[in-house]
Design an enzyme around this catalytic site. Sequence first.
Site, PDB file in Angstrom:
ATOM      1  N   ASP A  57       0.821  -1.208   0.000  1.00 16.44           N
ATOM      2  CA  ASP A  57       0.000   0.000   0.000  1.00 16.44           C
ATOM      3  C   ASP A  57       0.854   1.257   0.000  1.00 16.44           C
ATOM      4  OD1 ASP A  57      -2.437   1.379   0.061  1.00 16.44           O
ATOM      5  OD2 ASP A  57      -2.389   1.543   2.234  1.00 16.44           O
ATOM      6  N   HIS A 218      -5.503   6.274   7.607  1.00 16.18           N
ATOM      7  CA  HIS A 218      -4.637   7.271   6.982  1.00 16.18           C
ATOM      8  C   HIS A 218      -4.658   8.523   7.852  1.00 16.18           C
ATOM      9  CE1 HIS A 218      -3.947   5.476   2.815  1.00 16.18           C
ATOM     10  NE2 HIS A 218      -4.577   4.553   3.517  1.00 16.18           N
ATOM     11  N   CYS A 249      -3.578   7.369  -1.801  1.00 14.43           N
ATOM     12  CA  CYS A 249      -4.524   6.644  -2.636  1.00 14.43           C
ATOM     13  C   CYS A 249      -4.680   7.378  -3.955  1.00 14.43           C
ATOM     14  CB  CYS A 249      -5.883   6.517  -1.942  1.00 14.43           C
ATOM     15  SG  CYS A 249      -7.093   5.604  -2.923  1.00 14.43           S
ATOM     16  N   ASN A 258      -0.484   6.305   5.084  1.00 13.72           N
ATOM     17  CA  ASN A 258      -0.934   5.540   6.238  1.00 13.72           C
ATOM     18  C   ASN A 258      -0.306   6.086   7.512  1.00 13.72           C
ATOM     19  OD1 ASN A 258      -2.296   2.953   4.980  1.00 13.72           O
ATOM     20  ND2 ASN A 258      -0.438   3.307   3.793  1.00 13.72           N
TER      21      ASN A 258
END
Length: 308
Positions: A57, A218, A249, A258
């Site tokens: 991610d 986040h 994102c 994050n």
Amino acid sequence: MGNVPSAVKHCLSYQQLLREHLWIADSVAGALDPAQEASQLSGLPEYVKIVEVGPRDGLQNEKVIVPTDIKIEFINLLSQTGLSVIEVTSFVSSKWVPQVAAGATEIAVFGAASESFSKKNINCSIEESMEKFEEVIKSARHLNIPARGYVSCALGCPYEGSITPQKVTEVSKRLYGMGCYEISLGDTIGVGTPGSMKRMLESVIKEIPPSALAVHCHDTYGQALANILTALQMGINVVDSAVSGLGGCPYAKGASGNVATEDLIYMLNGLGLNTGVNLCKVMEAGDFICKAVNKTTNSKVAQASFNA
């Protein structure tokens, strides 16, 4: 200090900081004295499992392509920290499940509580995504690979705004019913607050036990640690994070990374909660990847320690 690498020097400085603040040092060493145990907040879990999502991610949102050898070294460094779960990559089709079976210990499917976000992120509606996920999870089950479920936009959507706790519960319940052993509830754009986190979890916990839930926060509005603490107080003991606060994102403009693994560990250490993770080694891994992608760490703990 001779030719000691700079990252190690910073970690040595951090260890000195720990010696000066014994309440942190004891928890890092894993030995809580009676006074510290008595000071722990009631209702918190004794152990928190950290799921490191940085290699997947975190790096997927970087503008530069990270060479494979750098990724491997990054993952190797993380594997030496004590982290029990490290997400390393992603794929888009159930046809890939057999190919990764030899090396994967588990897989994950990525759903959403927002129709608009689902269509932007995975190019299908929520209902269509459930049909695809069922196929993926079934394939994984045949190979004895456990599946984890993600629910994006659990506290807000960049396209639809507020998301009701009922919608999050509905999607989570379906994933859990398909066989996902754990559901990670994601504040994808970082708009949540302790209040909205509490309301959402109160709804989901009615259908899924806290032991099968995780939170993925986040830090866009600086609320991630506060939201995580709220989740811990409600019985959640699994938290996703990314070293150096990597991530974002591509379908949620303005969303920051994050919550930083370093900052999360620092808070958990301060609460006297066990993670089994070495903060100093996590900082080394964060320093490595930040230099590799030429960016400044988003971790407040790393910034403070490296600038000390």
